[in-house]
Scaffold this motif. Structure first.
Motif, PDB file in Angstrom:
ATOM      1  N   ARG A   1       4.762   1.396   2.548  1.00 23.31           N
ATOM      2  CA  ARG A   1       3.943   1.411   3.772  1.00 23.31           C
ATOM      3  C   ARG A   1       4.282   2.648   4.583  1.00 23.31           C
ATOM      4  O   ARG A   1       5.437   2.886   4.913  1.00 23.31           O
ATOM      5  CB  ARG A   1       4.182   0.143   4.586  1.00 23.31           C
ATOM      6  CG  ARG A   1       3.141  -0.096   5.677  1.00 23.31           C
ATOM      7  CD  ARG A   1       3.282  -1.487   6.271  1.00 23.31           C
ATOM      8  NE  ARG A   1       2.233  -1.798   7.230  1.00 23.31           N
ATOM      9  CZ  ARG A   1       1.034  -2.277   6.926  1.00 23.31           C
ATOM     10  NH1 ARG A   1       0.735  -2.514   5.662  1.00 23.31           N
ATOM     11  NH2 ARG A   1       0.132  -2.532   7.852  1.00 23.31           N
TER      12      ARG A   1
ATOM     13  N   GLN B   1      -1.039   0.951   4.108  1.00 22.24           N
ATOM     14  CA  GLN B   1      -0.444   0.256   2.970  1.00 22.24           C
ATOM     15  C   GLN B   1      -0.837   1.017   1.709  1.00 22.24           C
ATOM     16  O   GLN B   1      -2.003   1.046   1.327  1.00 22.24           O
ATOM     17  CB  GLN B   1      -0.948  -1.188   2.890  1.00 22.24           C
ATOM     18  CG  GLN B   1      -0.333  -2.006   1.772  1.00 22.24           C
ATOM     19  CD  GLN B   1       1.161  -2.206   1.959  1.00 22.24           C
ATOM     20  OE1 GLN B   1       1.601  -2.614   3.028  1.00 22.24           O
ATOM     21  NE2 GLN B   1       1.940  -1.896   0.935  1.00 22.24           N
TER      22      GLN B   1
ATOM     23  N   SER C   1      -4.161 -10.012  10.870  1.00 22.91           N
ATOM     24  CA  SER C   1      -2.934  -9.415  11.417  1.00 22.91           C
ATOM     25  C   SER C   1      -2.325  -8.348  10.510  1.00 22.91           C
ATOM     26  O   SER C   1      -1.415  -7.631  10.923  1.00 22.91           O
ATOM     27  CB  SER C   1      -1.887 -10.513  11.668  1.00 22.91           C
ATOM     28  OG  SER C   1      -1.589 -11.199  10.462  1.00 22.91           O
ATOM     29  N   ASP C   2      -2.799  -8.225   9.276  1.00 19.08           N
ATOM     30  CA  ASP C   2      -2.179  -7.281   8.336  1.00 19.08           C
ATOM     31  C   ASP C   2      -3.217  -6.364   7.684  1.00 19.08           C
ATOM     32  O   ASP C   2      -3.407  -6.395   6.456  1.00 19.08           O
ATOM     33  CB  ASP C   2      -1.403  -8.045   7.259  1.00 19.08           C
ATOM     34  CG  ASP C   2      -2.304  -9.035   6.520  1.00 19.08           C
ATOM     35  OD1 ASP C   2      -3.408  -9.325   7.029  1.00 19.08           O
ATOM     36  OD2 ASP C   2      -1.906  -9.490   5.430  1.00 19.08           O
TER      37      ASP C   2
END
Length: 326
Positions: A135, A129, A106-107
């Motif tokens: 970010r 990122q 998810s990231d």
């Protein structure tokens, strides 16, 4: 002689290119052991065939048939069980590798929007990122979103007033609104004079969100050992248009291609993945963010990379000049 001209690792790839992602290595291992299993079974079958031909042929001057093995239940069960076990083992490892290749977190560190169109590519950065902990968010407004909302708001009224034919017209208009396409502040679009270069960092989880503006295309970087069809209207076509690679393991320039026959210039619909270090990638993103009018070539030069593609070249579409005679 074979091992003197190329390494054992190259031989064991059995023709597959060298992968640059962990997922590619997983698929390469599956391919290698599948070929080895097939070779072993082939050797056994050929050995049994020649053994039968050599030792169970009709003797000169004799009329006796070789001993028959029909209705030998233990032997027939063995013939059935061995292929079943082989298929089950291959199926098991195929599922393991498939789940690994299609796994998503998810990231992801970088989210890239990929838009295919006849006959080129557009790449944009949705989120990144950065190494300093910040970010980057590159999302910008989709020009189609309001059109879809307005059409949906009045579609029922129009259909009720005008009847079936109007409903057909509404459906056709709805199909022309491509609200699923992605638009970003930093974008690179290919054309007949320039191959689009997609700059990506090494060692980072990268997510690709893919969609087509027209017909079905296919996103293929041979060193990923993985192809994914690129559909228009992904939701309506019930397709998952996202996939991830857990990392790109080495720097370099890698050709990308469309692998789905999509029209006249399909064979020339290429792009390039340029893998750079995370530090250089951050410099690239920050430069393009602070210089929105700068070209992708200028950003590449800033980080010491060649400004144009190294693995493929532009093509002359000659649109509007072709006739049946030439």
């Amino acid at each position: 002689m074979m091992l003197s001209s190329c390494s054992a690792e190259e031989v064991m790839r059995f023709g597959w290119p060298e992968g640059i992602t962990p997922e590619a290595e997983s698929m390469r291992h599956l391919w290698t052991w599948s070929v080895i299993a097939a070779l072993v079974m082939g050797i056994i079958v050929w050995a049994l065939t020649f053994w039968t031909v050599t030792f169970h042929r009709k003797k000169p001057g004799g009329d006796e048939f070789p001993r028959q093995t029909a209705y030998n239940v233990p032997l027939e069960l063995t013939y059935t069980a061995i292929p079943f076990v082989i298929i089950a083992v291959l199926f098991y490892f195929t599922i393991i590798v498939q789940n690994d290749v299609e796994a998503k977190k998810s990231d992801p560190d970088v989210v890239v929007n990929v838009t295919a169109f006849q006959w080129n590519w557009k790449f944009g950065y949705r989120t990144v990122q950065l190494e300093d902990g910040s970010r980057y968010d590159g999302t910008r407004e989709n020009p189609y979103e309001n059109q879809r909302a307005e059409l949906e708001e009045h579609a029922g009224e129009k259909a009720e007033q005008a009847g079936h034919n109007e409903q057909n017209a509404i459906d056709a208009e709805r199909n022309n609104i491509r609200e699923y396409l992605m638009y970003d502040k930093i974008e690179t679009t290919g054309n007949s004079e320039e191959i689009p270069v997609l700059v990506l960092p090494t060692g980072k989880r990268i997510e690709f969100e893919i969609a087509s503006n027209d017909v079905v295309h296919s996103f293929w970087v041979p060193e990923f050992l993985f192809k994914r069809d690129v559909f228009p209207f992904p939701e309506e076509n019930h397709t998952d248009n996202r996939f991830q690679v857990s990392s790109i393991d080495r720097e370099g320039a890698f050709v990308g291609r469309c692998a789905e026959m999509c029209g006249t210039y399909h064979s020339m619909m290429n792009f390039e993945v340029r893998a750079v270090s995370p530090e250089e990638f951050d410099r690239y993103i920050k430069f393009r963010e602070s210089n929105p009018n700068a070209t992708n070539a200028q950003a590449l030069e800033l980080i010491g990379e060649p400004a144009t593609a190294l693995t493929t070249k532009p093509f002359d579409t000659r649109r509007g000049t072709q006739t049946a005679s030439n």
